[in-house]
Design a protein around this motif. Structure first.
Motif, PDB file in Angstrom:
ATOM      1  N   TYR A  25       6.349   8.634 -17.317  1.00  0.00           N
ATOM      2  CA  TYR A  25       5.917   9.307 -16.085  1.00  0.00           C
ATOM      3  C   TYR A  25       6.632   8.662 -14.903  1.00  0.00           C
ATOM      4  N   ASN A  26       7.121   9.504 -14.017  1.00  0.00           N
ATOM      5  CA  ASN A  26       7.638   8.952 -12.776  1.00  0.00           C
ATOM      6  C   ASN A  26       7.202   9.817 -11.607  1.00  0.00           C
ATOM      7  N   TYR A  27       7.029   9.165 -10.493  1.00  0.00           N
ATOM      8  CA  TYR A  27       6.637   9.859  -9.261  1.00  0.00           C
ATOM      9  C   TYR A  27       7.795   9.775  -8.282  1.00  0.00           C
ATOM     10  N   SER A  28       8.330  10.932  -7.951  1.00  0.00           N
ATOM     11  CA  SER A  28       9.388  11.058  -6.951  1.00  0.00           C
ATOM     12  C   SER A  28      10.618  10.219  -7.310  1.00  0.00           C
ATOM     13  N   GLU A  29      10.837  10.039  -8.625  1.00  0.00           N
ATOM     14  CA  GLU A  29      11.977   9.250  -9.103  1.00  0.00           C
ATOM     15  C   GLU A  29      11.963   7.825  -8.554  1.00  0.00           C
ATOM     16  N   LYS A  30      10.759   7.347  -8.195  1.00  0.00           N
ATOM     17  CA  LYS A  30      10.651   6.024  -7.571  1.00  0.00           C
ATOM     18  C   LYS A  30       9.752   5.094  -8.362  1.00  0.00           C
ATOM     19  N   ALA A  71       7.003  -0.759 -16.828  1.00  0.00           N
ATOM     20  CA  ALA A  71       6.788  -0.147 -15.514  1.00  0.00           C
ATOM     21  C   ALA A  71       7.907  -0.606 -14.589  1.00  0.00           C
ATOM     22  N   GLY A  72       8.175   0.210 -13.569  1.00  0.00           N
ATOM     23  CA  GLY A  72       9.217  -0.163 -12.636  1.00  0.00           C
ATOM     24  C   GLY A  72       9.199   0.706 -11.401  1.00  0.00           C
ATOM     25  N   TRP A  73       9.969   0.305 -10.442  1.00  0.00           N
ATOM     26  CA  TRP A  73      10.117   1.117  -9.264  1.00  0.00           C
ATOM     27  C   TRP A  73      11.528   0.942  -8.704  1.00  0.00           C
ATOM     28  N   VAL A  74      11.971   1.959  -7.997  1.00  0.00           N
ATOM     29  CA  VAL A  74      13.314   1.949  -7.426  1.00  0.00           C
ATOM     30  C   VAL A  74      13.199   1.493  -5.978  1.00  0.00           C
ATOM     31  N   LEU A  75      13.876   0.390  -5.628  1.00  0.00           N
ATOM     32  CA  LEU A  75      13.749  -0.180  -4.297  1.00  0.00           C
ATOM     33  C   LEU A  75      14.485   0.638  -3.237  1.00  0.00           C
ATOM     34  N   SER A  76      15.584   1.243  -3.613  1.00  0.00           N
ATOM     35  CA  SER A  76      16.374   1.961  -2.607  1.00  0.00           C
ATOM     36  C   SER A  76      15.729   3.303  -2.259  1.00  0.00           C
TER      37      SER A  76
END
Length: 206
Positions: free
Chosen positions: A167-172, A201-206
């Motif tokens: 699952y990802n939210y807004s590619e972030k 789990a992860g998130w995109v900082l940019s």
């Protein structure tokens, strides 16, 4: 015919085939199923006929050659034949779901795979051939000690249950979980399956 030392044949035939299919299920957007069936076969036949033949040792002292009998066994030709058949059949089916809901994206699947491996082997040998002109199992020595044969076989099955949901939210922001269950028939009942879960789990900082 045969060469001076006999013959050694080892032909192998192979068959490799795979059938794939996929289908988008019409009653739910993003839902599909795919799979394949793979068949691998090999057939090996080996035949080794060892003839007797003469080698010559040179005697320097009197400039002569002394014959020495080589090849075969006990001064007579021998024959060894074997057949080995291998079979591997693998079946795989997978249910997939991949869909975007506004800013939410879900990608998931659940699958099953099974492979069956079989091998059959047969061998026979014959000693004391009266002539090198008939390299066939039926033409060797008639004594019980001139004949030998053996055979073996084995088979085992592997099974795997595989699943993943992402699952990802807004590619972030991303969350993913996986579970794999692998089993093999070579282990005793009650201990045939291993369980391999994972979470990330992860998130995109940019």
């Amino acid at each position: 015919g045969t060469s001076i030392g006999g013959l050694n044949q080892n032909p192998t035939q192979y068959f490799n085939g795979i059938l794939r299919s996929s289908y988008k299920l019409p009653f739910l957007n993003g839902l599909s199923v795919d799979g394949f069936l793979a068949v691998d076969r090999s057939f090996n036949f080996s035949k080794a006929f060892n003839k007797t033949y003469n080698l010559f040792n040179y005697n320097k002292a009197d400039n002569t050659y002394t014959p020495v009998l080589a090849g075969g066994s006990g001064g007579a030709p021998t024959l060894n034949e074997s057949q080995t058949n291998n079979s591997l059949t693998t079946a795989n089916i997978k249910l997939n779901f991949d869909r975007q809901f506004n800013e939410h994206h879900i990608d998931a699947f659940a699958g099953y795979e099974q492979s069956t491996n079989r091998q059959e082997t047969f061998s026979a040998s014959r000693l004391n051939y009266p002539t090198a002109q008939t390299p066939e199992l039926s033409q060797g020595g008639a004594a019980a000690t001139d004949k030998n044969n053996a055979g073996s076989s084995y088979n085992f099955t592997r099974r795997s249950f595989i699943s993943k949901i992402s699952y990802n939210y807004s590619e972030k922001y991303i969350v993913e979980g996986q579970l794999r269950i692998d089993g093999s028939s070579i282990f005793p009942e009650g201990k045939r399956y291993g369980y391999f879960p994972s979470v990330s789990a992860g998130w995109v900082l940019s």
